[in-house]
Design a protein around this motif. Structure first.
Motif, PDB file in Angstrom:
ATOM      1  N   ILE A  93       8.622   2.790  -8.136  1.00  0.00           N
ATOM      2  CA  ILE A  93       7.632   2.338  -6.891  1.00  0.00           C
ATOM      3  C   ILE A  93       7.588   0.464  -7.533  1.00  0.00           C
ATOM      4  CG2 ILE A  93       6.564   1.749  -5.586  1.00  0.00           C
ATOM      5  CD1 ILE A  93       6.636   4.839  -4.520  1.00  0.00           C
ATOM      6  N   VAL A  94       6.480   1.238  -8.348  1.00  0.00           N
ATOM      7  CA  VAL A  94       5.465   0.122  -9.341  1.00  0.00           C
ATOM      8  C   VAL A  94       5.946  -0.725 -10.110  1.00  0.00           C
ATOM      9  CG1 VAL A  94       3.907  -0.864 -10.907  1.00  0.00           C
ATOM     10  CG2 VAL A  94       3.829   1.543  -9.891  1.00  0.00           C
ATOM     11  N   SER A  95       7.324  -0.333 -10.462  1.00  0.00           N
ATOM     12  CA  SER A  95       8.637  -1.762 -11.075  1.00  0.00           C
ATOM     13  C   SER A  95       9.507  -2.474  -9.876  1.00  0.00           C
ATOM     14  CB  SER A  95       9.783  -1.153 -11.960  1.00  0.00           C
ATOM     15  OG  SER A  95      10.367   0.101 -11.119  1.00  0.00           O
ATOM     16  N   ARG A  96       8.638  -2.469  -8.750  1.00  0.00           N
ATOM     17  CA  ARG A  96      10.122  -3.168  -7.838  1.00  0.00           C
ATOM     18  C   ARG A  96       9.177  -4.202  -7.465  1.00  0.00           C
ATOM     19  NH1 ARG A  96      14.332  -2.906  -8.126  1.00  0.00           N
ATOM     20  NH2 ARG A  96      14.025  -2.434 -10.045  1.00  0.00           N
ATOM     21  N   ILE A  97       7.698  -4.284  -7.793  1.00  0.00           N
ATOM     22  CA  ILE A  97       7.004  -5.289  -7.372  1.00  0.00           C
ATOM     23  C   ILE A  97       6.933  -6.609  -7.731  1.00  0.00           C
ATOM     24  CG2 ILE A  97       4.631  -5.881  -7.618  1.00  0.00           C
ATOM     25  CD1 ILE A  97       5.266  -3.199  -5.786  1.00  0.00           C
ATOM     26  N   GLY A  98       6.902  -6.825  -7.039  1.00  0.00           N
ATOM     27  CA  GLY A  98       7.378  -8.605  -7.596  1.00  0.00           C
ATOM     28  C   GLY A  98       6.431  -9.552  -8.187  1.00  0.00           C
ATOM     29  N   GLU A  99       6.873 -10.695  -8.959  1.00  0.00           N
ATOM     30  CA  GLU A  99       5.043 -11.849  -8.876  1.00  0.00           C
ATOM     31  C   GLU A  99       4.895 -11.751  -7.467  1.00  0.00           C
ATOM     32  OE1 GLU A  99       5.291 -13.210 -11.320  1.00  0.00           O
ATOM     33  OE2 GLU A  99       6.626 -12.807 -12.854  1.00  0.00           O
ATOM     34  N   LYS A 100       3.056 -12.326  -8.074  1.00  0.00           N
ATOM     35  CA  LYS A 100       2.370 -12.404  -6.795  1.00  0.00           C
ATOM     36  C   LYS A 100       1.980 -11.475  -5.735  1.00  0.00           C
ATOM     37  CE  LYS A 100       3.259 -18.036  -7.018  1.00  0.00           C
ATOM     38  NZ  LYS A 100       3.698 -18.473  -6.531  1.00  0.00           N
ATOM     39  N   SER A 101       2.273 -10.669  -6.145  1.00  0.00           N
ATOM     40  CA  SER A 101       2.148  -8.549  -5.594  1.00  0.00           C
ATOM     41  C   SER A 101       1.195  -8.415  -5.936  1.00  0.00           C
ATOM     42  CB  SER A 101       3.544  -8.651  -5.220  1.00  0.00           C
ATOM     43  OG  SER A 101       4.538  -8.621  -4.636  1.00  0.00           O
ATOM     44  N   LYS A 102       0.510  -7.759  -4.994  1.00  0.00           N
ATOM     45  CA  LYS A 102      -0.499  -6.384  -5.635  1.00  0.00           C
ATOM     46  C   LYS A 102      -0.063  -5.289  -4.470  1.00  0.00           C
ATOM     47  CE  LYS A 102      -5.018  -6.288  -4.966  1.00  0.00           C
ATOM     48  NZ  LYS A 102      -6.003  -7.551  -6.109  1.00  0.00           N
ATOM     49  N   ILE A 103      -0.136  -4.173  -5.106  1.00  0.00           N
ATOM     50  CA  ILE A 103       0.341  -3.178  -5.239  1.00  0.00           C
ATOM     51  C   ILE A 103      -1.093  -2.257  -4.822  1.00  0.00           C
ATOM     52  CG2 ILE A 103       1.354  -1.838  -7.142  1.00  0.00           C
ATOM     53  CD1 ILE A 103       2.839  -0.307  -5.686  1.00  0.00           C
ATOM     54  N   ILE A 104      -1.225  -1.596  -3.899  1.00  0.00           N
ATOM     55  CA  ILE A 104      -3.109  -0.450  -3.953  1.00  0.00           C
ATOM     56  C   ILE A 104      -2.449   0.958  -3.811  1.00  0.00           C
ATOM     57  CG2 ILE A 104      -5.223   0.125  -3.111  1.00  0.00           C
ATOM     58  CD1 ILE A 104      -4.436  -2.913  -3.756  1.00  0.00           C
ATOM     59  N   LEU A 105      -2.523   2.315  -4.039  1.00  0.00           N
ATOM     60  CA  LEU A 105      -1.757   3.492  -4.052  1.00  0.00           C
ATOM     61  C   LEU A 105      -3.252   4.220  -3.771  1.00  0.00           C
ATOM     62  CD1 LEU A 105      -0.179   2.739  -7.215  1.00  0.00           C
ATOM     63  CD2 LEU A 105       0.985   3.961  -6.529  1.00  0.00           C
TER      64      LEU A 105
ATOM     65  N   ILE B 183       1.284  -0.782   0.025  1.00  0.00           N
ATOM     66  CA  ILE B 183      -0.182  -0.070  -0.091  1.00  0.00           C
ATOM     67  C   ILE B 183       0.764   1.268   0.550  1.00  0.00           C
ATOM     68  CG2 ILE B 183      -2.154   0.924   1.605  1.00  0.00           C
ATOM     69  CD1 ILE B 183      -2.376  -1.554   2.431  1.00  0.00           C
ATOM     70  N   ILE B 184       1.067   1.836  -0.776  1.00  0.00           N
ATOM     71  CA  ILE B 184       1.885   3.328  -1.135  1.00  0.00           C
ATOM     72  C   ILE B 184       0.582   4.494  -0.251  1.00  0.00           C
ATOM     73  CG2 ILE B 184       2.786   4.892  -2.225  1.00  0.00           C
ATOM     74  CD1 ILE B 184       4.359   2.221  -1.640  1.00  0.00           C
ATOM     75  N   ASP B 185       0.815   5.061   0.614  1.00  0.00           N
ATOM     76  CA  ASP B 185      -0.625   6.166   0.761  1.00  0.00           C
ATOM     77  C   ASP B 185       0.765   7.184   0.408  1.00  0.00           C
ATOM     78  OD1 ASP B 185      -2.803   6.787   2.965  1.00  0.00           O
ATOM     79  OD2 ASP B 185      -1.961   6.807   4.194  1.00  0.00           O
ATOM     80  N   GLU B 186      -0.765   8.431   0.041  1.00  0.00           N
ATOM     81  CA  GLU B 186      -0.138   9.708  -0.174  1.00  0.00           C
ATOM     82  C   GLU B 186       0.214   9.533  -1.438  1.00  0.00           C
ATOM     83  OE1 GLU B 186      -1.312  12.213   1.560  1.00  0.00           O
ATOM     84  OE2 GLU B 186      -2.461  11.386   3.532  1.00  0.00           O
ATOM     85  N   ALA B 187       0.101   8.865  -2.571  1.00  0.00           N
ATOM     86  CA  ALA B 187       0.854   8.640  -3.100  1.00  0.00           C
ATOM     87  C   ALA B 187       0.688   9.665  -4.461  1.00  0.00           C
ATOM     88  CB  ALA B 187       0.351   7.607  -4.067  1.00  0.00           C
ATOM     89  N   GLN B 188      -0.260  10.693  -4.006  1.00  0.00           N
ATOM     90  CA  GLN B 188      -0.767  11.965  -4.544  1.00  0.00           C
ATOM     91  C   GLN B 188       0.813  13.647  -4.702  1.00  0.00           C
ATOM     92  OE1 GLN B 188      -2.135  11.760  -1.709  1.00  0.00           O
ATOM     93  NE2 GLN B 188      -1.967  13.753  -1.092  1.00  0.00           N
ATOM     94  N   ASN B 189       1.913  12.970  -3.806  1.00  0.00           N
ATOM     95  CA  ASN B 189       3.097  13.485  -3.388  1.00  0.00           C
ATOM     96  C   ASN B 189       3.933  12.606  -4.086  1.00  0.00           C
ATOM     97  OD1 ASN B 189       2.011  15.797  -1.584  1.00  0.00           O
ATOM     98  ND2 ASN B 189       2.116  14.721  -0.268  1.00  0.00           N
ATOM     99  N   LEU B 190       4.010  12.066  -5.333  1.00  0.00           N
ATOM    100  CA  LEU B 190       5.134  11.379  -6.038  1.00  0.00           C
ATOM    101  C   LEU B 190       4.803  11.626  -7.654  1.00  0.00           C
ATOM    102  CD1 LEU B 190       4.597   7.860  -3.857  1.00  0.00           C
ATOM    103  CD2 LEU B 190       5.838   9.318  -3.745  1.00  0.00           C
TER     104      LEU B 190
END
Length: 449
Positions: free
Chosen positions: A384-396, A369-376
């Motif tokens: 950040i998203v390119s760091r996500i590996g297999e079987k992971s899920k990312i929420i911004l 979970i990436i919180d306050e992502a509007q400041n990026l």
């Protein structure tokens, strides 16, 4: 006529490859910018990384020019850049108005642009992410531009859901057969993982909620039907849509936009705890936030990394404490909640971090979970998203109408950029939450202040 683009430091901090974005024109890097990059290069954050990378890129451009021309290139401060030219300018116009202090770096950079325009007679455009710098540039009769390579139109941003009117009998048919052809909506484009509020043309009180089955080009009911997720349930339609996305294993990237109190962070954490601790789909939950200080940044705070982060992570602690304390009211039970909360962190089932510490990591089988992502920035989002590996899920999650980063706005922040660029991908889903559920006061504050 070839134009001369003078770049402010913040442009290279925003995009360390910005010098390549001006086609066959001339790009000028003032010497003051080089000095500012040198000062920033030691920072252990995104600014520091971009400062180092921009400096390396500039060095490589000039080294390549030297090799290709065997030393016979334009000068030691100029080099070819594609079909254009790049230059490092050491001079600046000293005839600035008395109101501008020439000892300030911002004004020195403006002075360089003014020197090229007045004394070199070049067609100068000053490019900066700093609103005040652009205002000063206009006052000096310079043409000024924001750096807009990664801008989107926030007002037209995809919401993730559509309210559509259909014939009354189509709603009856949907409840009976649990499916409708997408064609009943008379919409041209299908966007995977979109949601719909179907309303009867004949009876405004008659409605249904549906989502798109992209493969079969049909509308189907939501999988999430208001179930209790770690002590909470959806309180409005958009929260139902969000929970449906969060609990969908096939959707790997999700963005939740909404004003304060809409529940975006709370429901993301609830879904994370359910799928990690109960369903065992992920090994751990990783929650990270950008550090956007109002005063001194995180490096100046006393204590270890965890002690420093605790200040910035209070909203996350609050949300987790709220979830764990549902249905536990007596003093003994609340003590158990605190122990459970400490256990989650001590056992590393839940990890809190700053965005700074994500660079270089590979993140497999985690609910992120990436919180306050509007400041990026868009570049930071990409990192950040390119760091996500297999079987992971990312929420911004975030609110593009409440940005603390001085060089970003609703159109140029990374969260808005991600929504626009990922729209249409089958592994991506988005919901714009519109109703504040925190309290009547919070709702009024979001609307009036």
């Amino acid at each position: 006529m070839r134009k001369t683009f003078v770049l402010d430091t913040n442009v290279l901090i925003h995009d360390n490859q910005a010098m390549y974005s001006f086609a066959d024109n001339k790009v000028v890097i003032p010497m003051t910018v080089i000095e500012e990059l040198d000062k920033l290069k030691t920072f252990h954050d995104e600014k520091g990384y971009n400062a180092r990378q921009a400096a390396r890129t500039l060095e490589q451009i000039f080294m390549n020019a030297t090799k290709k021309s065997s030393g016979a290139f334009l000068s030691h401060t100029e080099a070819p850049l594609g079909d254009g030219l790049i230059a490092i300018e050491t001079k600046h116009n000293s005839a600035l108005p008395d109101s501008l202090d020439l000892h300030k770096n911002d004004n020195k950079i403006l002075g360089t642009a003014l020197y090229l325009q007045k004394e070199k007679k070049e067609k100068v455009i000053f490019v900066s992410k700093d609103l005040n710098a652009r205002l000063k540039g206009r006052a000096l009769n310079l043409e000024v531009h924001d750096y807009e390579k990664a801008k989107v139109q926030y007002e037209d941003l995809y919401k993730g859901w559509i309210e559509a009117q259909v014939d009354d009998n189509e709603i009856d048919r949907f409840y009976k057969e649990h499916v409708l052809p997408f064609s009943v909506l008379n919409l041209e484009n299908m966007v995977p993982n979109s949601f719909f509020i179907l309303k009867s043309k004949e009876n405004e009180k008659k409605s249904a909620l549906a989502k798109l089955d992209f493969l079969n080009q049909t509308l189907v009911p939501l999988d999430y039907q208001g179930d209790n997720i770690w002590g909470i349930t959806s309180l409005n339609v958009q929260q139902r849509f969000a929970f449906d996305l969060l609990l969908n294993e096939k959707v790997k990237v999700i963005s939740l936009l909404g004003k304060a109190g809409t529940g975006k962070t709370l429901i993301a954490i609830a879904a994370a705890l359910k799928q990690t601790l109960e369903d065992k789909l992920y090994k751990k939950v990783l929650v990270a936030r950008p550090i956007i200080p109002l005063g001194k940044d995180i490096g100046y705070l006393p204590g270890s990394k965890d002690e420093k982060l605790s200040v910035w992570m209070e909203p996350i602690f609050d949300n987790m404490y709220f979830l764990l304390s549902q249905n536990k009211k007596d003093e003994h039970s609340m003590k158990e909640v605190k122990e459970e909360l400490h256990y989650l962190f001590d056992s590393n089932l839940v990890e809190l971090g700053a965005i700074t510490y994500i660079r270089g990591r590979s993140i497999p089988q985690q609910f992120v979970i990436i919180d306050e992502a509007q400041n990026l920035t868009p570049h930071e989002i990409k990192t950040i998203v390119s760091r996500i590996g297999e079987k992971s899920k990312i929420i911004l999650t975030g609110d593009p109408e409440q940005i603390d980063n001085p060089y970003l706005d609703q159109d140029s922040n990374g969260l808005s950029y991600l929504v626009e660029k990922f729209k249409g991908q089958e592994i991506f889903g988005h919901v714009n939450l519109v109703k504040s559920e925190r309290s009547t006061l919070a709702s009024l504050a979001s609307e009036l202040l």
